[in-house]
Design a protein around this motif. Structure first.
Motif, short mmCIF file in Angstrom:
data_model
loop_
_atom_site.label_atom_id
_atom_site.label_comp_id
_atom_site.label_asym_id
_atom_site.label_seq_id
_atom_site.Cartn_x
_atom_site.Cartn_y
_atom_site.Cartn_z
N SER A 154 0.84 -1.20 0.00
CA SER A 154 0.00 0.00 0.00
C SER A 154 0.87 1.25 0.00
O SER A 154 1.95 1.27 0.58
N ASN A 162 -2.64 -2.68 9.37
CA ASN A 162 -1.59 -2.87 8.38
C ASN A 162 -0.48 -3.76 8.94
O ASN A 162 -0.32 -3.92 10.15
N THR A 253 -1.45 -3.92 3.28
CA THR A 253 -2.80 -4.18 3.77
C THR A 253 -3.01 -5.69 3.81
O THR A 253 -2.40 -6.44 3.04
#
Length: 465
Positions: A154, A162, A253
């Protein structure tokens, strides 16, 4: 027979004062002179052929006497040990030598450790193993989902949920320590993967997620966090303040799979019969319970052992502390090498000397020594034994882990040193089990040395069942 005076000293050493006949020193000087004559060039004489008086004039009486004291001292020290029947821990040291009125050696000898267990069988501790709760099972299942999640890199700022890859450098902050001094290192690691879980119990450090939220790839963050003053939850870090320097290198992610029967079947597809979600939950609970009980049992055994150590009267020489400290420093060096550093690197970074590192390990070394001495003494007092059959069974268990290659490793375990190692491991496990039984008030009476061997093995098998 030597004329020996033995004095027991407070630091668990003995002082030998040994008088020898003057003729022995004279003989030793002659031997020393012959040896030295082969090492020097004296004008007018071939090596080893110069008379004693010439050597004295050329080298000096002191040089010959020094060598003679070393030669004779080694002989006298060995004879003194044999005659005194003292059990040394390690090599002794010559403390003093007097030549008049008669030659007299004074040695300091470190003694073997001694342990008086006192009433060790009176130790009692409540045994209350933990119970696994539903939230523990849910947490374990969540971690299983994460292992099978879809991971995507990401470009968005860091958010809870995350997975981040970071370089981390951190120090324990001591308010009383001058700012000019280096603080104790906490964690130093490159390319470390950290899951920013929304579960507080899984947070890397209390407040770590919040401190990192909003950071982008390439950003660096510096912050200080204080661990709650909860020793049960945070152990030795309870109440400690830590300064973190963190650089974010990657943000990912994680899309978790649904927690259902299909997921359970997928994670157990290699088994003969894949599990349903309910069956998976039951298995996870059993595994967690077994692990929790194993940890509790280990902690309980250590507490019981420490209670025995507290009431025991233990004596050991400083030489043992120095040896144990050195082993711990070497282990620290080995651990550093696994991280790509050496002890020398660490000394440069921390600004400490090797002596200072050794001093930090002194108290831990003493704790290790006291525990190991009591453990060994309990083993002797309780007449704990390991049968050859038990050793063979354990070896077969170890070999079975190698599968088809087990026969390649079998000769290794036929060696006496390896069998002794297996025996020592089994003996330690057995003694720990006995200490637990004592603390719970369930230990059988020690087997008398006069009882038949069959009774000993019966006791052993009873404990291991």
């Amino acid at each position: 027979m030597l004329n020996i005076q033995t004095e027991r000293l407070e630091n668990h050493t003995a002082r030998f004062t040994v008088e020898v006949e003057s003729s022995r020193l004279d003989n030793a000087k002659q031997v020393a002179a012959r040896r030295l004559s082969k090492q020097v060039n004296i004008p007018g004489f071939r090596k080893g052929k110069a008379p004693y008086r010439v050597l004295v004039n050329y080298l000096g009486e002191g040089a010959i006497l020094e060598d003679a004291i070393e030669v004779l001292g080694n002989e006298v020290y060995k004879e003194s040990l044999d005659q005194s029947e003292v059990e040394p821990y390690g090599p002794g040291a010559l403390e003093n030598f007097e030549i008049e009125p008669t030659p007299k050696f004074t040695f300091i000898v470190p003694l073997q450790p001694t342990v008086d267990l006192a009433n060790y069988r009176s130790v009692r501790l409540e045994y209350d193993p933990p119970k696994v709760e539903d939230e523990d099972v849910n947490r374990a299942l969540r971690m299983l989902q994460e292992q099978h999640a879809v991971i995507e890199e990401s470009q968005k700022p860091v958010a809870v949920g995350n997975r981040v890859t970071i370089d981390i450098h951190s120090f324990i902050v001591d308010a009383e320590q001058p700012e000019s001094e280096e603080h104790e290192e906490f964690i130093h690691q490159h390319d470390m993967m950290v899951m920013l879980s929304d579960d507080p119990k899984r947070e890397f450090a209390p407040g770590f997620n919040q401190a990192l939220e909003g950071a982008a790839v390439g950003d660096s963050r510096e912050f200080e966090l204080t661990y709650p003053d909860d020793e049960e939850e945070y152990g030795e870090m309870a109440g400690q303040r830590v300064k973190f320097e963190v650089m974010v290198k990657k943000i990912e992610t994680m899309t978790l799979p649904a927690l259902n029967d299909d997921f359970a079947a997928r994670v157990t597809e290699g088994e003969e019969q894949p599990l349903t979600l309910l069956e998976l939950r039951i298995r996870v609970r059993e595994n967690l319970q077994n692990a929790a009980e194993s940890r509790y049992k280990s902690e309980y055994a250590m507490k019981a052992l420490d209670s025995m150590v507290e009431q025991a009267i233990i004596g050991f020489p400083e030489a043992l502390v120095e040896d144990q400290t050195e082993r711990m420093v070497q282990q620290f060096d080995s651990n550093l090498r696994q991280q790509g550093l050496t002890l020398e690197d660490y000394l440069k970074i921390s600004g400490k000397t090797r002596q200072e590192i050794a001093a930090e390990y002194r108290e831990p070394a003493i704790r290790v020594i006291r525990r190991s001495l009591v453990l060994r003494s309990v083993s002797d007092a309780e007449q704990v034994n390991i049968s050859e059959e038990r050793i063979n069974t354990q070896i077969e268990t170890i070999l079975s882990q190698f599968g088809e290659r087990s026969d390649n490793f079998r000769p290794l375990f036929d060696q006496p040193a390896m069998r002794d190692s297996v025996r020592d491991d089994l003996l330690e496990q057995q003694v720990i089990e006995r200490i637990i039984a004592i603390a719970k008030g369930e230990a059988p009476e020690p087997v008398s040395a006069a009882e038949p061997e069959a009774s000993k093995e019966a006791t052993e098998e009873g404990e291991s069942s």
